[in-house]
Scaffold this motif. Structure first.
Motif, PDB file in Angstrom:
ATOM      1  N   LEU A   1       0.821  -1.216   0.000  1.00 43.03           N
ATOM      2  CA  LEU A   1       0.000   0.000   0.000  1.00 43.03           C
ATOM      3  C   LEU A   1       0.858   1.270   0.000  1.00 43.03           C
ATOM      4  O   LEU A   1       0.463   2.296  -0.562  1.00 43.03           O
ATOM      5  N   GLN A   2       2.033   1.184   0.586  1.00 39.91           N
ATOM      6  CA  GLN A   2       2.902   2.361   0.663  1.00 39.91           C
ATOM      7  C   GLN A   2       3.670   2.620  -0.631  1.00 39.91           C
ATOM      8  O   GLN A   2       4.048   3.753  -0.906  1.00 39.91           O
ATOM      9  N   HIS A   3       3.905   1.569  -1.413  1.00 35.94           N
ATOM     10  CA  HIS A   3       4.772   1.730  -2.576  1.00 35.94           C
ATOM     11  C   HIS A   3       4.041   1.680  -3.914  1.00 35.94           C
ATOM     12  O   HIS A   3       4.674   1.625  -4.963  1.00 35.94           O
ATOM     13  N   GLY A   4       2.752   1.714  -3.892  1.00 28.39           N
ATOM     14  CA  GLY A   4       2.024   1.880  -5.134  1.00 28.39           C
ATOM     15  C   GLY A   4       1.866   0.599  -5.939  1.00 28.39           C
ATOM     16  O   GLY A   4       2.242  -0.493  -5.517  1.00 28.39           O
ATOM     17  N   LYS A   5       1.331   0.764  -7.145  1.00 30.18           N
ATOM     18  CA  LYS A   5       0.859  -0.356  -7.935  1.00 30.18           C
ATOM     19  C   LYS A   5       1.890  -0.960  -8.883  1.00 30.18           C
ATOM     20  O   LYS A   5       1.665  -2.024  -9.440  1.00 30.18           O
ATOM     21  N   LEU A   6       2.984  -0.309  -9.096  1.00 31.39           N
ATOM     22  CA  LEU A   6       3.915  -0.775 -10.118  1.00 31.39           C
ATOM     23  C   LEU A   6       5.209  -1.349  -9.556  1.00 31.39           C
ATOM     24  O   LEU A   6       6.143  -1.607 -10.292  1.00 31.39           O
ATOM     25  N   LYS A   7       5.265  -1.535  -8.237  1.00 33.07           N
ATOM     26  CA  LYS A   7       6.502  -1.995  -7.613  1.00 33.07           C
ATOM     27  C   LYS A   7       6.845  -3.431  -7.973  1.00 33.07           C
ATOM     28  O   LYS A   7       8.003  -3.783  -8.164  1.00 33.07           O
ATOM     29  N   ASN A   8       5.822  -4.299  -8.074  1.00 31.84           N
ATOM     30  CA  ASN A   8       6.074  -5.722  -8.280  1.00 31.84           C
ATOM     31  C   ASN A   8       4.895  -6.354  -9.012  1.00 31.84           C
ATOM     32  O   ASN A   8       3.743  -6.160  -8.624  1.00 31.84           O
TER      33      ASN A   8
ATOM     34  N   HIS B   1      -9.142  -2.785  -0.892  1.00 35.80           N
ATOM     35  CA  HIS B   1     -10.271  -2.736  -1.816  1.00 35.80           C
ATOM     36  C   HIS B   1     -10.097  -1.597  -2.813  1.00 35.80           C
ATOM     37  O   HIS B   1     -10.355  -1.759  -4.015  1.00 35.80           O
ATOM     38  N   GLU B   2      -9.653  -0.470  -2.338  1.00 36.40           N
ATOM     39  CA  GLU B   2      -9.420   0.679  -3.225  1.00 36.40           C
ATOM     40  C   GLU B   2      -8.236   0.418  -4.159  1.00 36.40           C
ATOM     41  O   GLU B   2      -8.242   0.819  -5.322  1.00 36.40           O
ATOM     42  N   PHE B   3      -7.232  -0.258  -3.635  1.00 33.43           N
ATOM     43  CA  PHE B   3      -6.032  -0.556  -4.414  1.00 33.43           C
ATOM     44  C   PHE B   3      -6.382  -1.404  -5.636  1.00 33.43           C
ATOM     45  O   PHE B   3      -5.831  -1.212  -6.728  1.00 33.43           O
TER      46      PHE B   3
END
Length: 450
Positions: free
Chosen positions: A346-353, A433-435
């Motif tokens: 949640l802290q590092h966003g959607k494209l980290k892995n 859920h939002e993620f």
């Protein structure tokens, strides 16, 4: 002798003959039950039998009907008894030897019935094949309905969202299969990776001592994101120079919570994976929160980190390892907890892995205009349809041989998912859920209630 004497002698002889004939006729009429036979010299098989009204006739009729009943019996196992009946009829007339030849016919009838059974066996196998074919067609039709409904929802949703662009193009254009695969990790990607490696590459591609199914073997087919071809403004589908224009694009997705839990257990149960992922994310996911929780000084933190590196070195080379103390928080446990992993995500966003990035983002589903999206949860129904649409149906057995069939024994079972989500705070679950909101919207998934 005088003439008169000769006449008297002849008349006497004639009278004797007439008398004998008369006696013979009287005796013939007095014997009941005589069977008169007439046989043609030209056709010795032409036999006529006349039986007068007499108890003997009833006995013969009884024997004859017994023979007929025997020959009509469905169970030909009594052919021996049947032949005996025919033999008994020989007492009546040896011409019934012709009937005895029917025993051969009777045995042939048995063979004939076996032939019928044999043909029925063939028909039965054909029925099985027909049944299997019908069932397969039914499955494909169901898959078609499900996938087409999903694709309509996807395109409608993309239009409403104005085709969000994440700049992603994780694609592999397969030259032999003439398809473009867009892998989503922890969503059946291992199955398709193995499938395409076996389909596209020869066995000599394997380097000694290396994993024969490493994704790197497919990197030669990876589409270059920088090779976009300019398209018209109203054309939403991206086109790439390194992707053949006729390729169909497809991907496999999975419920986002199932992907998370699967990734978590892979990390938890595989120390070597933890070692490999230490720098990308595991180290930070563990050390930051635990340093704060245990109020570690800089010196303590460095000391514990050094011990962690020794631990991973021992794991990598399968060497014995002894802890200097039980107080090292980074080794208790030596992997991120589920809550720690979620916080890091949640802290590092959607494209980290790619193992936890939302599938809609990782595939850039709206901009890349995917032709087919399969749900892993419904693979048994949707995979046959997709293989058919991709013109890979003749490789179905290869696909099945690579498929993960863990099913209910999967680490990402509903019980495991709900159990781990139950460990999270309401704030974490709401944030998750939002993620993954776009995955829920585009691919038709529903949040899992705890």
């Amino acid at each position: 002798m005088t003439t008169l004497s000769r006449i008297v002698l002849k008349c006497s002889a004639l009278l004797v003959v007439l008398f004998l004939l008369y006696i013979a006729l009287i005796r013939e009429d007095s014997v009941p039950g005589i069977i008169f036979l007439s046989r043609s010299d030209d056709d010795k098989s032409n036999i006529s039998i006349a039986i007068p009204s007499h108890p003997v006739k009833q006995e013969l009729e009884h024997n004859s009907s017994s023979i007929a009943d025997s020959s009509n019996d469905v169970d030909y196992s009594n052919d021996v008894d049947s032949s005996n009946d025919v033999d008994s009829s020989n007492d009546v007339d040896s011409s019934n030897d012709v009937d005895s030849s029917n025993d051969v016919d009777s045995s042939n009838d048995v063979d004939s019935s076996n032939d019928v059974d044999s043909s029925n066996d063939v028909d039965s196998s054909n029925d099985v094949d027909s049944s299997n074919s019908t069932e397969s067609s039914s499955i494909i039709e169901r898959g078609k309905t499900i996938v087409e409904t999903r694709m309509k929802n996807l395109r409608d949703s993309c239009a409403q969202l104005n085709y969000p662009d994440f700049g992603m193009c994780n694609m592999y254009a397969m030259p032999k299969a003439h398809v473009t695969w867009m892998p989503v990790f922890k969503a059946g990607s291992t199955t398709w990776k193995k499938f395409f490696i076996d389909l596209e590459l020869s066995p000599d591609h394997i380097e000694p001592g290396e994993d024969p199914y490493h994704l790197n073997y497919l990197k030669v087919f990876r589409v270059e994101c920088t090779d976009k071809i300019k398209i018209k403004k109203n054309q939403k589908k991206r086109v790439f120079k390194t992707e053949p224009r006729g390729n169909l694009r497809f991907t496999v997705v999975r419920h986002p919570m199932a992907r998370l839990v699967s990734h978590y257990y892979r990390t938890k149960n595989n120390p070597i994976e933890v070692a490999h992922q230490w720098v990308p994310w595991v180290g930070e996911a563990i050390t930051k929160p635990r340093s704060k929780t245990h109020h570690l000084t800089k010196e303590q933190r460095e000391q514990f980190l050094a011990e962690v590196m020794e631990y991973f070195e021992a794991v990598k080379y399968q060497k014995p390892f002894e802890r200097s103390s039980e107080e090292n928080p980074f080794l208790n446990p030596p992997y991120p907890t589920f809550s720690e992993m979620i916080n890091f995500i949640l802290q590092h966003g959607k494209l980290k892995n790619g193992h936890w990035a939302p599938a809609a983002v990782w595939t850039d589903a709206c901009q890349n205009d995917i032709d087919y999206v399969v749900q892993l949860e419904n693979d048994a129904v949707e995979a046959p349809y997709i293989l058919q649409q991709l013109k890979l149906a003749n490789h179905t057995e290869l696909y099945k041989s690579k498929a993960n069939t863990s099913g209910a024994n999967s680490s990402a079972s509903q019980d495991n998912i709900k159990g781990l989500l139950g460990e999270l705070t309401l704030t974490q679950r709401t944030a998750l859920h939002e993620f993954y909101a776009l995955d829920y919207e585009l691919f038709g998934y529903e949040p899992i209630n705890v």
